[in-house]
Design a protein around this motif. Structure first.
Motif, mmCIF file in Angstrom:
data_model
loop_
_atom_site.group_PDB
_atom_site.id
_atom_site.type_symbol
_atom_site.label_atom_id
_atom_site.label_comp_id
_atom_site.label_asym_id
_atom_site.label_seq_id
_atom_site.Cartn_x
_atom_site.Cartn_y
_atom_site.Cartn_z
ATOM 1 N N UNK A 289 -11.649 -2.659 -6.464
ATOM 2 C CA UNK A 289 -11.324 -3.647 -5.429
ATOM 3 C C UNK A 289 -10.113 -3.281 -4.583
ATOM 4 N N UNK A 290 -9.166 -2.513 -5.158
ATOM 5 C CA UNK A 290 -7.972 -2.195 -4.378
ATOM 6 C C UNK A 290 -8.290 -1.245 -3.229
ATOM 7 N N UNK A 291 -9.308 -0.414 -3.412
ATOM 8 C CA UNK A 291 -9.708 0.443 -2.289
ATOM 9 C C UNK A 291 -10.324 -0.395 -1.170
ATOM 10 N N UNK A 295 -8.793 -0.812 2.659
ATOM 11 C CA UNK A 295 -9.608 -0.647 3.864
ATOM 12 C C UNK A 295 -9.475 -1.855 4.791
ATOM 13 N N UNK A 296 -9.502 -3.048 4.196
ATOM 14 C CA UNK A 296 -9.403 -4.262 5.003
ATOM 15 C C UNK A 296 -8.028 -4.394 5.666
ATOM 16 N N UNK A 297 -7.006 -3.827 5.031
ATOM 17 C CA UNK A 297 -5.632 -3.994 5.512
ATOM 18 C C UNK A 297 -5.089 -2.757 6.215
ATOM 19 N N UNK A 301 -1.015 -2.899 5.631
ATOM 20 C CA UNK A 301 -0.384 -2.427 4.399
ATOM 21 C C UNK A 301 -1.068 -1.135 3.968
ATOM 22 N N UNK A 302 -0.280 -0.164 3.521
ATOM 23 C CA UNK A 302 -0.842 1.079 3.000
ATOM 24 C C UNK A 302 -1.213 0.890 1.534
ATOM 25 N N UNK A 303 -1.958 1.848 0.989
ATOM 26 C CA UNK A 303 -2.293 1.768 -0.437
ATOM 27 C C UNK A 303 -1.027 1.849 -1.280
ATOM 28 N N UNK A 304 -0.047 2.611 -0.833
ATOM 29 C CA UNK A 304 1.218 2.690 -1.555
ATOM 30 C C UNK A 304 1.937 1.342 -1.561
ATOM 31 N N UNK A 305 1.897 0.643 -0.417
ATOM 32 C CA UNK A 305 2.487 -0.702 -0.336
ATOM 33 C C UNK A 305 1.829 -1.632 -1.351
ATOM 34 N N UNK A 306 0.513 -1.527 -1.432
ATOM 35 C CA UNK A 306 -0.232 -2.397 -2.341
ATOM 36 C C UNK A 306 0.125 -2.096 -3.792
ATOM 37 N N UNK A 307 0.206 -0.807 -4.130
ATOM 38 C CA UNK A 307 0.531 -0.425 -5.509
ATOM 39 C C UNK A 307 1.933 -0.902 -5.903
ATOM 40 N N UNK A 308 2.883 -0.799 -4.975
ATOM 41 C CA UNK A 308 4.246 -1.261 -5.254
ATOM 42 C C UNK A 308 4.275 -2.767 -5.467
ATOM 43 N N UNK A 309 3.556 -3.467 -4.640
ATOM 44 C CA UNK A 309 3.509 -4.926 -4.739
ATOM 45 C C UNK A 309 2.917 -5.356 -6.076
ATOM 46 N N UNK A 310 1.846 -4.693 -6.494
ATOM 47 C CA UNK A 310 1.219 -5.039 -7.767
ATOM 48 C C UNK A 310 2.113 -4.667 -8.937
ATOM 49 N N UNK A 318 -1.778 -10.888 2.547
ATOM 50 C CA UNK A 318 -1.733 -10.076 3.762
ATOM 51 C C UNK A 318 -2.945 -10.385 4.616
ATOM 52 N N UNK A 319 -2.725 -10.423 5.912
ATOM 53 C CA UNK A 319 -3.814 -10.739 6.828
ATOM 54 C C UNK A 319 -4.632 -9.498 7.148
ATOM 55 N N UNK A 320 -5.952 -9.655 7.131
ATOM 56 C CA UNK A 320 -6.840 -8.540 7.443
ATOM 57 C C UNK A 320 -7.410 -8.656 8.839
#
Length: 383
Positions: A289-291, A295-297, A301-310, A318-320
């Motif tokens: 799901x994170x991929x 894609x939606x974001x 947000x980058x994938x790195x941003x998402x990983x840091x947040x999690x 985040x708005x898509x």
């Protein structure tokens, strides 16, 4: 004896009825005859033919207009009644599409109706593929399956746009389309036969990470929700805290709709290995799901941003930018099991004599779409 010569009983031409040229009448006849090529019932031209024979200009204009509007409505939104559309909650476009105005524009332009009627067909390549297969298929059972899925496409928005997410429920897959082309596919888990995923369209507004799960009353009713699994019960309202056992996993795609249906992660990763993946209470669980979230974001947000947040266990929304998520067939030509038994509700769309008239047709929305879990809250209580 008084003889009156040269009298006529014909009424004055009604200016509110648009005029039809001979070319336009013949084009209308051609499209009525060809309706079966789109798995629609045969449209009779008997009333129009009788008006033509009578020479009554008002009758000709009226019958031609009635036939054209019926045919246009059928191409745009199909001929199924409310019972056939059960569990399909797509927007009916027949009223909003201003069919009458478009028809008048086509008449005034003096052109044939080829462009007008062709433009009312579902624009997705999936429909085109089904139509081509339908025209060449000789097996009656397979031909009927193709016809029913062509009808389903007519229940969906006529044009899905360039960027959207499409859930193929029978295939248990989630597709991302961008710029009118398929970009990526994910495995999905859809609703059980007792709690089927409905056919709907909603707008994706964003992605929530580390979400709380607000348990719908239909699932919460009669269940036992342990504090050890992160559940908090307050005055009958049940919520589950973010964490490794949260039924929504690490992310939830926000797509507001009256039925509490979402795309989301899940802690039950092993279910994605099954061939038939119908395990949920109606929502669509997404493999990797994170991929999908990344894609939606894109651009937000980058994938790195998402990983840091999690990693920081922060809750964030985040708005898509993807506009629609129809849960419906994608038109691929694999003949798949009908896990919800929906095909049997749809009368052959091309059946001779099937009624297909202009007018509103809408499926009634359920008061409570999703049922409580069987046998209390055993097993996976996720949405």
């Amino acid at each position: 004896m008084l003889l009156l010569a040269g009298c006529s009983s014909s009424a004055p031409v009604d200016p509110s009825l648009p005029a039809w040229s001979k070319v336009q009448i013949e084009s209308l006849r051609k499209w009525a005859s060809a309706a079966a090529e789109d798995a629609l019932p045969q449209f009779s031209t008997a009333s129009l033919d009788a008006a033509m024979d009578s020479g009554d200009e008002n009758a000709i204009r009226l019958k031609a207009l009635e036939l054209a509007e019926q045919l246009a409505t059928a191409h745009l939104r199909g001929c199924a009644g409310a019972d056939e559309r059960a569990e399909c909650f797509m927007k009916d476009e027949a009223d909003s599409a201003n069919l009458h105005g478009k028809l008048i524009d086509a008449l005034v332009g003096g052109a044939s109706f080829d462009g007008f009627f062709t433009g009312l067909r579902p624009s997705h390549p999936g429909y085109t593929a089904l139509r081509e297969a339908y025209l060449s298929e000789t097996d009656p059972a397979r031909r009927l399956t193709l016809a029913r899925n062509m009808e389903r496409w007519r229940w969906m928005p006529q044009n899905l746009g360039q960027d959207y997410v499409l859930v193929n429920v029978p295939a248990f897959e989630v597709y991302l389309w961008r710029q009118g082309a398929l970009e990526q596919t994910w495995r999905g888990v859809v609703g059980k036969t007792a709690t089927p995923t409905p056919q709907l369209a909603a707008t994706i507004t964003g992605v929530t990470f580390n979400p709380w799960w607000d348990v719908p009353p239909s699932i919460a009713r009669g269940g036992h929700f342990s504090a050890r699994r992160g559940y908090i019960v307050n005055r009958g309202h049940v919520r589950q805290q973010p964490g490794p056992r949260n039924a929504l996993g690490q992310m939830k795609v926000e797509m507001p709709n009256p039925y509490a249906i979402y795309l989301h992660d899940t802690p039950s990763k092993g279910l994605f290995g099954a061939e038939t993946r119908a395990f949920s209470h109606g929502c669509v669980r997404v493999g990797d799901p994170l991929s999908l979230a990344a894609k939606l974001l894109e651009g937000v947000k980058s994938r790195n941003d998402i990983d840091l947040l999690l990693g920081n266990k922060q809750r964030d929304e985040a708005r898509g930018r993807i506009s629609k998520i129809p849960a419906a067939p994608d038109g691929s030509l694999a003949f798949l099991p009908d896990i919800y038994g929906r095909d049997g509700r749809i009368i052959d769309p091309a059946k001779p004599g099937k009624s297909c008239k202009a007018g509103a047709v809408a499926a009634a929305a359920p008061t409570d779409l999703r049922k409580p879990p069987e046998n209390g809250n055993q097993g996976d209580p996720g949405p």
